[in-house]
Design a protein around this motif. Sequence first.
Motif, mmCIF file in Angstrom:
data_model
loop_
_atom_site.group_PDB
_atom_site.id
_atom_site.type_symbol
_atom_site.label_atom_id
_atom_site.label_comp_id
_atom_site.label_asym_id
_atom_site.label_seq_id
_atom_site.Cartn_x
_atom_site.Cartn_y
_atom_site.Cartn_z
ATOM 1 N N ASP A 88 -5.226 -4.222 4.365
ATOM 2 C CA ASP A 88 -5.401 -3.901 5.790
ATOM 3 C C ASP A 88 -5.322 -2.412 6.054
ATOM 4 O O ASP A 88 -6.141 -1.850 6.774
ATOM 5 C CB ASP A 88 -4.329 -4.626 6.624
ATOM 6 C CG ASP A 88 -4.561 -6.122 6.601
ATOM 7 O OD1 ASP A 88 -5.711 -6.497 6.293
ATOM 8 O OD2 ASP A 88 -3.609 -6.872 6.860
ATOM 9 N N MET A 89 -4.297 -1.777 5.455
ATOM 10 C CA MET A 89 -4.111 -0.358 5.720
ATOM 11 C C MET A 89 -5.356 0.426 5.294
ATOM 12 O O MET A 89 -5.872 1.260 6.035
ATOM 13 C CB MET A 89 -2.891 0.143 4.949
ATOM 14 C CG MET A 89 -2.563 1.591 5.244
ATOM 15 S SD MET A 89 -1.039 2.052 4.405
ATOM 16 C CE MET A 89 -1.564 3.558 3.633
ATOM 17 N N TRP A 90 -5.842 0.139 4.089
ATOM 18 C CA TRP A 90 -7.030 0.835 3.592
ATOM 19 C C TRP A 90 -8.214 0.620 4.537
ATOM 20 O O TRP A 90 -8.921 1.547 4.890
ATOM 21 C CB TRP A 90 -7.364 0.321 2.186
ATOM 22 C CG TRP A 90 -7.152 1.359 1.123
ATOM 23 C CD1 TRP A 90 -8.124 2.039 0.464
ATOM 24 C CD2 TRP A 90 -5.915 1.844 0.607
ATOM 25 N NE1 TRP A 90 -7.562 2.928 -0.422
ATOM 26 C CE2 TRP A 90 -6.197 2.838 -0.359
ATOM 27 C CE3 TRP A 90 -4.571 1.570 0.868
ATOM 28 C CZ2 TRP A 90 -5.221 3.517 -1.062
ATOM 29 C CZ3 TRP A 90 -3.599 2.246 0.169
ATOM 30 C CH2 TRP A 90 -3.919 3.215 -0.774
ATOM 31 N N ARG A 91 -8.371 -0.635 4.945
ATOM 32 C CA ARG A 91 -9.514 -0.961 5.808
ATOM 33 C C ARG A 91 -9.383 -0.254 7.158
ATOM 34 O O ARG A 91 -10.365 0.258 7.696
ATOM 35 C CB ARG A 91 -9.623 -2.472 6.015
ATOM 36 C CG ARG A 91 -9.988 -3.185 4.737
ATOM 37 C CD ARG A 91 -10.829 -4.436 4.991
ATOM 38 N NE ARG A 91 -11.469 -4.837 3.759
ATOM 39 C CZ ARG A 91 -12.783 -4.694 3.534
ATOM 40 N NH1 ARG A 91 -13.568 -4.207 4.465
ATOM 41 N NH2 ARG A 91 -13.293 -5.063 2.392
ATOM 42 N N GLU A 92 -8.152 -0.252 7.663
ATOM 43 C CA GLU A 92 -7.964 0.388 8.970
ATOM 44 C C GLU A 92 -8.296 1.866 8.918
ATOM 45 O O GLU A 92 -9.009 2.398 9.765
ATOM 46 C CB GLU A 92 -6.518 0.205 9.447
ATOM 47 C CG GLU A 92 -6.349 -1.001 10.341
ATOM 48 C CD GLU A 92 -4.884 -1.284 10.592
ATOM 49 O OE1 GLU A 92 -4.134 -0.322 10.823
ATOM 50 O OE2 GLU A 92 -4.501 -2.475 10.521
ATOM 51 N N ILE A 93 -7.762 2.544 7.873
ATOM 52 C CA ILE A 93 -8.053 3.974 7.757
ATOM 53 C C ILE A 93 -9.555 4.185 7.593
ATOM 54 O O ILE A 93 -10.149 5.086 8.159
ATOM 55 C CB ILE A 93 -7.300 4.600 6.562
ATOM 56 C CG1 ILE A 93 -5.797 4.409 6.726
ATOM 57 C CG2 ILE A 93 -7.623 6.094 6.436
ATOM 58 C CD1 ILE A 93 -4.972 4.920 5.565
ATOM 59 N N PRO B 72 0.817 -1.229 0.000
ATOM 60 C CA PRO B 72 0.000 0.000 0.000
ATOM 61 C C PRO B 72 0.841 1.264 0.000
ATOM 62 O O PRO B 72 0.429 2.273 -0.577
ATOM 63 C CB PRO B 72 -0.843 -0.110 1.263
ATOM 64 C CG PRO B 72 -0.257 -1.231 2.053
ATOM 65 C CD PRO B 72 0.466 -2.112 1.110
ATOM 66 N N LEU B 73 2.009 1.208 0.612
ATOM 67 C CA LEU B 73 2.815 2.424 0.673
ATOM 68 C C LEU B 73 3.500 2.717 -0.663
ATOM 69 O O LEU B 73 4.084 3.774 -0.850
ATOM 70 C CB LEU B 73 3.846 2.325 1.795
ATOM 71 C CG LEU B 73 3.205 2.475 3.184
ATOM 72 C CD1 LEU B 73 4.240 2.289 4.288
ATOM 73 C CD2 LEU B 73 2.490 3.811 3.327
ATOM 74 N N VAL B 74 3.442 1.787 -1.575
ATOM 75 C CA VAL B 74 3.890 2.056 -2.942
ATOM 76 C C VAL B 74 2.713 2.540 -3.785
ATOM 77 O O VAL B 74 2.817 3.481 -4.567
ATOM 78 C CB VAL B 74 4.524 0.783 -3.569
ATOM 79 C CG1 VAL B 74 4.831 1.010 -5.035
ATOM 80 C CG2 VAL B 74 5.771 0.401 -2.798
ATOM 81 N N VAL B 75 1.564 1.871 -3.572
ATOM 82 C CA VAL B 75 0.373 2.204 -4.357
ATOM 83 C C VAL B 75 -0.020 3.660 -4.138
ATOM 84 O O VAL B 75 -0.288 4.398 -5.098
ATOM 85 C CB VAL B 75 -0.796 1.277 -3.971
ATOM 86 C CG1 VAL B 75 -2.080 1.736 -4.649
ATOM 87 C CG2 VAL B 75 -0.481 -0.163 -4.345
ATOM 88 N N LEU B 76 -0.027 4.075 -2.886
ATOM 89 C CA LEU B 76 -0.509 5.424 -2.566
ATOM 90 C C LEU B 76 0.270 6.507 -3.316
ATOM 91 O O LEU B 76 -0.318 7.277 -4.074
ATOM 92 C CB LEU B 76 -0.458 5.639 -1.051
ATOM 93 C CG LEU B 76 -0.992 6.974 -0.562
ATOM 94 C CD1 LEU B 76 -2.485 7.099 -0.864
ATOM 95 C CD2 LEU B 76 -0.759 7.146 0.940
#
Lengths: 341, 341, 508
Positions: free
Chosen positions: B169-174, B112-116
């Motif tokens: 996970d990151m997306w869901r958490e945010i 996710p930290l690359v996608v963003l």
Amino acid sequence: MTTIFKNRLFWPALILVVMLGINAFTSNQFITIKDGHLFGSLIDILRGSAPLILVALGMTLVIATGGIDLSVGSVMAISGAVACLLISDLDNQNSLSGVFIAIGAAILVSLAAGLWNGTLVAVVGIQPIIATLILMVAGRGLAQLFTEGQIINVQSGPYSALASGFFLTLPIALLIAAAAVGLTVLLTRRTALGLLLESVGGSPTASRLAGIGARRITIMTYVVAGAFAGLAGLIASADIKSADSISAGNLIELDAILAVVIGGTALIGGRFSIIGTVLGAVIIQTLRVTVVAIGIPAEANLLFKSVVVVALCLSQSPEFRAKVFGRFKSRPAAEKVGVPA
Amino acid sequence: MTTTDMTPVTKGGEGPELNKRRRVYKPNTKYVPILATLFLLIVMYSSGVANYRNFDDPSVIVNLFRDNAVLLVVAVGMTFVILTGGIDLSVGAVISLTTILTATLLKADWPPLVVLPAVLLLGALIGAGQGAVIHFFKVEPFIATLAGLFLARGAALTINDESVPIRDDMWREISDYRIVLADGVVTKPIAIIAVLAVLVAAAVLAWTRFGRNVYAIGGNSDSALLMGLPVGRTKIAVYTLSGFCAALGGVLFSINSTSGWALQGNGMELDAIAACVIGGVLLTGGSGFVWGTLLGVLVTGLIRTIINFQGDLNAAWSRIIIGVLLFAFIVMQRLVTRKAK
Amino acid sequence: MGEQSPVLEMTGIRKVFPGVVALDGVDFRLFPGEVHALMGENGAGKSTLIKTLTGVYEIDGGEIKLGGVPVRISGPLQAQQAGVSTVYQEVNLCTNLSVAENIFIGREPRRFGKIQWGKMRRRAAELLARLDLDLDVSAPLSSYSLAIQQMVAIARAIDIEARVLILDEPTSSLDTAEVAQLFRIMRRLKESGVAILFVSHFLDQIYEISDRLTILRNGQLISEHRVEELTQVQLVEKMIGKELAALEDLEDKAQSNRERAAEAKPILEAKGLGRTGAIAPYNLTIHQGEVVGLAGLLGSGRTELARLLFGADKADSGELWVDGKKTTLRDPQAAMKHRIAFSSENRRTEGIIGELSVRENIILALQAARGWTRPIPRKKQDEIVDKYIKALQIRPADPERPVRNLSGGNQQKVLLARWLITEPRLLIIDEPTRGIDVGAKAEIQRLVAELSDGGMAVLFVSAELEEVLRLSHKIAVLRDRRLVEELENTADVDADRIMQTIASGATS
């Protein structure tokens, strides 16, 4: 002047010919006669481009005066909604007079929409892009209100003939578009309307001081644009035998503006070319058909369209020509003067 | 022999002096539209409180920011573009592209930290490309960003024309994270990001050279060039910024819905433009504030809230009311600027 | 001023546009602390030379040295950085921004990247004070007159620490007091060592302020002089390369013309006609075959008065009588029905339609009067247009050329043709000779005299008193948006007499 003008339409025409060539090659029936009608992919393309031609015609006149009409898609939705609503209320949906009344009412509403736009632009003095934005936003809401958010289906022979019927071996939709083109050419080039439009688009203040009733002329162009959009809305809704106030004419304003620009009319107004616009509209429709015909998924149509837009805009941009082809090509009329080292 | 005129002439030094400080209009006219929007917002809110139960709950206001976070971010970018006198039609499509790309990449297990940063960069690049075409080749913003719209939407549809869920996970958490502002008043991170965007934009416009150049170009870009301002760079920068904001909007969308869809954000460009206009940003450029845009977004959001509270109203009404508001504000702007003339 | 080394030295400058050599081996030098006038007719190459210096155009040959160092100026920003600042005729500022911002934008005082507004306003006020201006620096520039905007442009230019200041026709829209103020500022700058390149069409101003002048003609350098070496007549001769006979010829003609038939009937009478904020109520009668001149400074209401008579603006008080009948002119169309014609002072924005051809521009008013349903047959158009291209000597004589490609003088002739073919009885012409070369000016003046001989009434508006005096039978003098005096143009009336009225506002 004429050479430059020819140049402007040369590339669009070439692109069209190439795409039609691809179509002729890939489709098994490019043009043929069946049951006394003309058939084939060429006819389909022309028939399918009828609504866009109509909308783009009106748009050309509006743009010539230095304006723009963003509300054409909403007007299409309204017109289709009004017609289908009236027809669905008929006892006999195949009644010719009933359908005519419905069509008349829809056109009348479209004229009123055009008058509204024209009044905002010419009387109240609002920038065209904003003035028509109002109806663009609210118009679709109105159409939804008319249809109560439903899709109204109609089973009317005379009505669907608008889109799929034939007359003298030719599709009625195409005939309507052709008649509109003929009427517009006659109206602008056989009278002084074309000159006055170009004058108003070239400089509204100077035109006023030259005694041109810019206000009336401007209103007229929006009314014509409204009427043509309404007509296009009828053909589009007759094609799907229903009124869909959400998707009818969605984004067509962009296609129409694109057609006008491809046709060599500048967005700032002034000189316009009706034949160019028709060419532009047919190109856009051909592209849509060709993309499918050569087996590319329909979704990619938009990608191709963007490529065409970019290519055409760049080919018409003097700056781009100058940068790419060098300055000797940017002004073909001028004589060359030797530059000492 | 004919002699003169009536009324006695004022003597003294008033004549030429008069020329010296001739005021045409009061300097605070630029605040009139924004104050009117603020007034409208207050009236709407008060009437909501008066008519509906629970409307005075603070969460009504807080939720406005949450529900309109995407629009707010996009409208902020649009404000910059409009201030330079341009327009960006591609923002809705860039949102679509961003959401579907984000969802697809995350599904392919990209970190996710690359996608963003990747999708944000892509949005900025699309914007920069449009800006470059507009500046270097003098293509009209309307057409250039229209091409961008086709390109981005086409690319989005080509990637996937169906909705793709996000299970990262990151997306869901945010997405699930809640920020407690007060007792019973919670909001989501996306609202905070949107508010931050407004604050940053307001500071940039008021206090940086870039911000002032944006106003100068909108006022008169030829003059700005002759004054030695970096017109080209600034123009490209505003489209880049708008593209970035649209991509950020897309990311917020994907967080909020934990999915990506190629038709997400369809028509968002219209909402953003409408919000700017209602907020008093002049479409001709050079006049307006991000605060106005914020108010414009809140007004359109509040209309939807009221329609929700009313319950029995057709959703079509929100379009119509926004249209009516557009009309009212445009006419008001027109009156203000006409008086200024 | 001794023979120091020049701050700017241009040698053998050549600039070629497709089809035209705009500058051909032009030399130009500028010394610190001098005002140097660049002279030439329209099309002589003045503005091209200036634009090569400000980086708008790149030169095709020659060399530019600033302070003895060869430079290549590739854009306005580079020019400014090299110490060359320019104030253009059309003020090139952003009227939506505040006065202070217009002076400092691009160079705002900053701390940590944040603009220091307070400091900027203070410095702006100080700078303006040095120019004897007391403005509200946070007010938008649009709230000030064009003259003030010009001063602000100069303030911006001098804050750049300019070594060379170019003033391109800065006085064309200023009144006398404003010109005096500008000259005061110019002298002050000169004393501080700034070299000023000055362009103006007003010869008197050139002689008042300049130390030296350079004359260009057809893109070539003619000569460079100290001002006192050259009389005005010699200067004009060098500029146009021919004798001034044409103008003097006309003088005699108009003199005789002034003895017109006294019993001509009035075409138009304004009785207390006025418009709030534009022009105070005035009385004016215009007779058949009469040339009425409007004199007054810029902003005195000349144009505003004329516009009411054409319905270009609506009057809000008083009455207008045409042919002894009371009427109201709601718009230009109404005026045209009475065969009143009006040619605006703003040739480019309110006159020609640049994109359209000469032919289309000429027939436009006639076509508008006929309405769009009755087009003028193409053959008839060609006849009319050919006739007027010949009669008015419009160059180039190509009816299908876009009118924007013509020179200012020829565009003006196209506009005159546009109105003449409508066969007006009253022709209102506002500043027809502004910004056009001397030759075309004489032709237009002669035409006006001929038209009035033929019985046409003419309302002639001009900033140049000489011109008004030469042509008019009757002169109406305006001051501060009021018609203050109307006098017969008899032998004892001269420029001094009118100037006195303009200055004092006294009635006779």
